[in-house]
Design a protein around this motif. Sequence first.
Motif, PDB file in Angstrom:
ATOM      1  N   UNK A  49     -18.980 110.955  39.965  1.00 45.42           N
ATOM      2  CA  UNK A  49     -18.753 109.695  40.683  1.00 45.42           C
ATOM      3  C   UNK A  49     -17.483 109.013  40.183  1.00 45.42           C
ATOM      4  N   UNK A  50     -17.260 109.041  38.873  1.00 43.76           N
ATOM      5  CA  UNK A  50     -16.050 108.437  38.313  1.00 43.76           C
ATOM      6  C   UNK A  50     -14.814 109.200  38.768  1.00 43.76           C
ATOM      7  N   UNK A  51     -14.904 110.520  38.835  1.00 45.78           N
ATOM      8  CA  UNK A  51     -13.783 111.320  39.327  1.00 45.78           C
ATOM      9  C   UNK A  51     -13.514 111.022  40.800  1.00 45.78           C
ATOM     10  N   UNK A  57      -7.206 107.890  47.574  1.00 46.08           N
ATOM     11  CA  UNK A  57      -7.733 107.591  48.916  1.00 46.08           C
ATOM     12  C   UNK A  57      -9.075 106.881  48.841  1.00 46.08           C
ATOM     13  N   UNK A  58      -9.878 107.238  47.870  1.00 47.74           N
ATOM     14  CA  UNK A  58     -11.168 106.562  47.687  1.00 47.74           C
ATOM     15  C   UNK A  58     -10.939 105.125  47.240  1.00 47.74           C
ATOM     16  N   UNK A  59      -9.912 104.919  46.427  1.00 47.29           N
ATOM     17  CA  UNK A  59      -9.581 103.548  46.012  1.00 47.29           C
ATOM     18  C   UNK A  59      -9.178 102.699  47.212  1.00 47.29           C
ATOM     19  N   UNK A  66     -14.469  96.485  50.265  1.00 44.35           N
ATOM     20  CA  UNK A  66     -14.818  95.272  49.516  1.00 44.35           C
ATOM     21  C   UNK A  66     -14.018  94.065  49.997  1.00 44.35           C
ATOM     22  N   UNK A  67     -12.715  94.219  50.195  1.00 42.97           N
ATOM     23  CA  UNK A  67     -11.853  93.054  50.454  1.00 42.97           C
ATOM     24  C   UNK A  67     -12.030  92.491  51.866  1.00 42.97           C
ATOM     25  N   UNK A  68     -12.068  93.324  52.861  1.00 44.98           N
ATOM     26  CA  UNK A  68     -12.102  92.798  54.227  1.00 44.98           C
ATOM     27  C   UNK A  68     -13.371  92.005  54.544  1.00 44.98           C
ATOM     28  N   UNK A 111      -9.421  95.677  39.584  1.00 47.74           N
ATOM     29  CA  UNK A 111     -10.441  96.607  39.087  1.00 47.74           C
ATOM     30  C   UNK A 111     -10.139  98.029  39.550  1.00 47.74           C
ATOM     31  N   UNK A 112      -9.764  98.181  40.814  1.00 47.90           N
ATOM     32  CA  UNK A 112      -9.500  99.524  41.327  1.00 47.90           C
ATOM     33  C   UNK A 112      -8.268 100.151  40.676  1.00 47.90           C
ATOM     34  N   UNK A 113      -7.295  99.346  40.340  1.00 48.48           N
ATOM     35  CA  UNK A 113      -6.115  99.892  39.657  1.00 48.48           C
ATOM     36  C   UNK A 113      -6.475 100.333  38.245  1.00 48.48           C
TER      37      UNK A 113
END
Length: 115
Positions: A49-51, A57-59, A66-68, A111-113
């Motif tokens: 899952x972490x990979x 693209x998953x990010x 999450x944002x929209x 967080x995603x970065x």
Amino acid sequence: MSPGKTIEPLWWSLFSVGGVVAAFLVPVHIFLHGLALPLGWVNVSHARMLALVSHPLVKVYLFVLIALPLYHWAHRFRFILEDLGLHGFRAPIAVLCYGSAIVGTVATLWVLIRI
């Protein structure tokens, strides 16, 4: 910006896109992460899952996921508060609602970065 023009169409656009994302993608994630994974219907290890989340693209997908919907919430909540009779606080309500969505967007990006 010329007189009479506002950024209201931008907020309505984000509201619409966020609503579509919330309606179509969020239920799938609620099912997967709320039922399928805890009940063992789908077996995915933490490392896998972490990979998966580390892929660019998953990010992007997670950022959209999450944002929209935050903008959808902000726009809807703003108009709910105004419909409840808080017309005198129109500008502060808009700043708080959209500001919260912007802060959430920046936090999501941060967080995603870092993942």
